[in-house]
Each structure stands twice: as C-alpha cells, then as structure tokens.
Design an enzyme around this catalytic site. Structure first.
Site, short mmCIF file in Angstrom:
data_model
loop_
_atom_site.label_atom_id
_atom_site.label_comp_id
_atom_site.label_asym_id
_atom_site.label_seq_id
_atom_site.Cartn_x
_atom_site.Cartn_y
_atom_site.Cartn_z
N ARG A 139 -37.19 -19.84 -18.80
CA ARG A 139 -36.52 -19.50 -19.74
C ARG A 139 -36.47 -20.27 -20.87
O ARG A 139 -36.37 -20.05 -22.49
CB ARG A 139 -34.74 -19.60 -19.70
CG ARG A 139 -34.08 -18.69 -18.74
CD ARG A 139 -34.05 -17.58 -19.26
NE ARG A 139 -33.28 -17.28 -20.44
CZ ARG A 139 -32.10 -17.40 -20.09
NH1 ARG A 139 -31.56 -17.63 -19.64
NH2 ARG A 139 -31.45 -17.15 -21.75
N ASP A 146 -18.93 -24.83 -27.61
CA ASP A 146 -18.10 -25.11 -27.15
C ASP A 146 -17.70 -25.38 -25.58
O ASP A 146 -17.07 -24.17 -25.39
CB ASP A 146 -16.93 -24.79 -27.69
CG ASP A 146 -15.35 -25.24 -28.07
OD1 ASP A 146 -15.40 -26.24 -27.91
OD2 ASP A 146 -14.30 -24.11 -27.37
N HIS A 147 -17.68 -26.55 -24.87
CA HIS A 147 -17.18 -25.96 -23.59
C HIS A 147 -16.41 -26.94 -22.93
O HIS A 147 -15.83 -27.80 -23.87
CB HIS A 147 -19.03 -26.30 -21.91
CG HIS A 147 -19.67 -25.37 -22.59
ND1 HIS A 147 -19.51 -24.66 -22.40
CD2 HIS A 147 -21.03 -25.06 -23.37
CE1 HIS A 147 -20.54 -23.69 -22.21
NE2 HIS A 147 -21.49 -24.65 -22.72
N THR A 181 -14.68 -19.11 -27.01
CA THR A 181 -14.10 -18.72 -26.85
C THR A 181 -13.10 -18.55 -27.15
O THR A 181 -12.40 -19.79 -26.91
CB THR A 181 -14.56 -18.45 -25.01
OG1 THR A 181 -15.66 -18.96 -25.30
CG2 THR A 181 -13.77 -16.86 -25.02
N THR A 239 -29.95 -14.99 -27.11
CA THR A 239 -30.64 -16.35 -26.72
C THR A 239 -31.67 -15.98 -25.90
O THR A 239 -32.09 -15.06 -25.63
CB THR A 239 -30.34 -16.95 -25.17
OG1 THR A 239 -29.52 -15.68 -24.84
CG2 THR A 239 -28.53 -17.95 -25.69
N ALA A 260 -22.47 -3.46 -25.17
CA ALA A 260 -20.76 -2.90 -25.73
C ALA A 260 -20.59 -3.97 -27.16
O ALA A 260 -20.53 -3.88 -27.83
CB ALA A 260 -20.18 -3.12 -24.93
N SER A 318 -25.00 -10.35 -24.85
CA SER A 318 -25.91 -9.94 -24.59
C SER A 318 -26.47 -8.55 -23.71
O SER A 318 -27.01 -7.88 -22.96
CB SER A 318 -26.71 -11.58 -23.44
OG SER A 318 -25.58 -11.18 -21.83
N GLY A 319 -25.43 -7.79 -23.96
CA GLY A 319 -25.18 -6.36 -23.81
C GLY A 319 -24.75 -5.69 -24.39
O GLY A 319 -24.68 -6.07 -25.54
N GLU A 356 -16.61 -17.55 -20.75
CA GLU A 356 -17.88 -18.55 -19.31
C GLU A 356 -16.33 -19.25 -18.47
O GLU A 356 -15.77 -19.41 -18.43
CB GLU A 356 -18.52 -18.80 -19.10
CG GLU A 356 -19.81 -18.59 -19.81
CD GLU A 356 -21.28 -19.77 -19.88
OE1 GLU A 356 -21.71 -18.93 -19.24
OE2 GLU A 356 -21.13 -20.06 -20.51
N LYS A 365 -25.26 -17.62 -9.44
CA LYS A 365 -23.27 -18.14 -10.93
C LYS A 365 -22.73 -17.97 -10.93
O LYS A 365 -21.34 -18.18 -11.42
CB LYS A 365 -24.50 -19.52 -11.68
CG LYS A 365 -24.63 -17.81 -12.95
CD LYS A 365 -25.03 -18.53 -13.96
CE LYS A 365 -25.79 -17.55 -15.36
NZ LYS A 365 -26.58 -18.26 -16.22
#
Length: 333
Positions: free
Chosen positions: A279, A37-38, A74, A191, A176, A173-174, A107, A255
């Site tokens: 990737r 969803d962007h 988000t 991913t 926490a 991706s972290g 993002e 980026k």
C-alpha cells in the site's frame, strides 16, 4: 492550486508528540496538516487514539498558515451531527479560513465498542448524507427544526460560527459516496495504493458526475488523496517501516467484523513485509519517488497529503521538505 500536506498519524503517536510534528510541518513548508479521529487505534500495543477535536484546537493555536482538518471523522454514531457542527464552527472561528471538516461513513472498530449496532453499507451511506446536509443547514440557518430518518433537531441554533462556513470534504472509496461528494461537498478524500484504474475509471469520473448533477464542475472541489509513502536513504528500512501499518494491507474480507485492536494487531503482524509494503510508495531514490507520486497529480488530484509509517517523523518531514517537495512543486508548476 496544488497543495502538499502532512498526515499526522493519531493512531501511531501520543498527542503532544503529534502536535510537535504538526507544527514542524508548517515550519518546513507543508501546506496542510490532517489527522484522523479514532476511538481505538489499529494496534493495541504502542497504539494511540487521541481525540481529534481538542487536538485540532491545540494545533490551531500553535500554527498560523497551514490548513488543518480531519481525514476523516464520522459524524453519524459517536457524535450527533449538531455536535460536529458546533465543534467545527468553533474551530473555524479560532483559525479562520484554515479548517476543513473531512467526514466518512465510519468503521466498526470505533463504534461497536460503545455498544452501537453496526449497520450495513446502505444505512451508513444514508446516515452520512443526512448528517452532512444537517450540518450544512445548521451553519446556513439561524434556527433549525428538522426530523430526518436518523437525526432530529428542534429549534437548534449554532450561535458561534464563522461568516464563511467550514468546507466539508467527503472521504470515499466507492462510486456512490464519491458521487455524493461531487453533489454536496467542497472536497473529496481518498487514499492511494489501490490501482490506477480505481481512480481514473471509477472515483474521479464519479466525482465529476456528482458535481455535474448539482450544476457544478469537478474543478469546484478540492480533490485530496492521502498518499502512503515510505521514503528513506535505506530502501530496506523504508520497507520495514510499513510493518506497523500492516492493517492497511488486509483485504476487506480479512478485517470485516474485527472490532478489537488486539485482533487487528494479530492479523497485521502475521503479514510478511512483502504484503505490508504493497500500500506504500517505498523508495530510497528521491527522483524516482517524486515521479511515482506525480502520477496522482497527472490523474487530476490537487491536494496530496503524505502519510509516512516510520517512527522518526521528524526525519521524514525534513527529508521530504528537502528532497521531495521541491521536486513536486517544480513538476506541478
């Protein structure tokens, strides 16, 4: 249960074309269809950014079996969490047992253009946690009054909601946010293509730790990984197809602070194919391709959603259903 899904690339294809691919994925035996969803695409030229919520409603109406959802949405800036709760409750009624709400911390490319100040990672994490807990509360209770650090509701009711709440998956991706997924969510999304150690030594142990702190087991969660794959009979074509998605190969430093699709496109197009393909699992040999993908099953992931970068998605879906999915199902069995 091991599942294999299709990533409907909303950043690359127009809504009607994308819908056709989602329906075809069900017809060809894929188990799920996820979309992102962007507000804005990664590329200004030939890019797309259809809204996920109406698109998922159309997909729900056109399919009967596949699991559908976001990877990810988000629920903290453009949307108030209560609006997300209402929308996915409605989707859950339209497609009972087939809807997943996948969420992430966001993002800047999608939020800053609306005049939203972009906070640091600590605040984004706090917002995500509060939003997920509020959505769950709205689905669980009839009348909710809550004043959190970031969101407030007063006597709020989601009137139309399924008896069984829509599962929430947290993308991370972290460590926490991954521990948070283990504690409060129904699934974890990440991913591929970032090095085996990240998954085996950091992310999956963090999910397990979070689950155990909440009195659960890691097997209680759906462990979903979006696998970047470029498969073609012509290996060079498989490599060249990754150029469109060059942004994925940019480092965080390259980026950071880029909120304009034109600038993101410029940075991406400057990369050689040797960078853009890093990737992706690029292959022309189905046996070798399936073997490399199976590494994620060996790590413990239970739900693999395949994202292909090429322009001919129908060809990809048919090739995969004929040459790759049977091999993976045999291995997973």
């Amino acid at each position: 249960m091991i599942r294999f899904g299709y990533k409907a690339s909303a950043e690359q294809f127009a809504p009607a074309e994308l819908l056709k691919y989602g329906v075809l994925a069900e017809e060809l035996g894929f188990d799920s269809v996820f979309t992102s969803d962007h507000l804005q695409p990664w590329r200004h030229d030939d890019g797309h950014a259809p809204a996920a919520l109406p698109w998922l409603g159309a997909l729900a109406a056109r399919t009967e079996r596949v699991l559908i959802g976001t990877s990810v949405l988000t629920p903290t800036f453009r949307y108030h969490p209560a609006v997300v709760a209402q929308a996915f409750a409605t989707l859950g009624l339209l497609a009972p047992g087939r809807v997943v709400l996948g969420v992430g911390s966001g993002e800047s490319l999608n939020e800053v253009p609306l005049g939203i100040p972009w906070p640091d990672g600590k605040e984004r994490f706090a917002r995500l946690k509060e939003a997920v807990l509020l959505i769950q509360k709205l689905w669980r209770e009839d009348r909710v009054t809550s004043e959190g650090q970031f969101y407030k509701v007063e006597n709020a009711t989601i009137y139309d909601k399924p008896e069984t709440p829509v599962p929430i998956y947290i993308g991370a991706s972290g460590p926490a946010a991954t521990r948070l997924a283990g504690r409060i969510s129904d699934g974890f999304i990440t991913t591929s293509g970032k090095g085996a150690e990240l998954y085996t030594e950091t992310l999956l142990p963090a999910v397990r730790e979070g689950a155990e702190k909440a009195g659960r087991q890691i097997d209680d969660l759906d462990l979903l990984i979006e696998v970047k794959v470029s498969f073609d009979d012509d290996l060079q074509q498989a490599r060249e197809n990754t150029r469109y998605w060059g942004a994925l190969a940019l480092t965080p430093d390259e980026k950071t602070g880029v909120e304009d699709p034109i600038e993101m496109q410029r940075l991406s197009d400057a990369l050689p194919v040797e960078r853009t393909e890093t990737r992706w699992i690029c292959s022309s040999d189905p046996e070798e391709h399936a073997t490399r993908i199976a590494e994620y099953l060996d790590m413990g992931f239970k739900h693999l959603v395949f994202h292909a970068p090429g322009p001919d998605q129908e060809r990809f879906l048919r090739l995969y259903s004929e040459q790759i999915l049977p091999r993976l199902r045999e291995r997973s069995a």
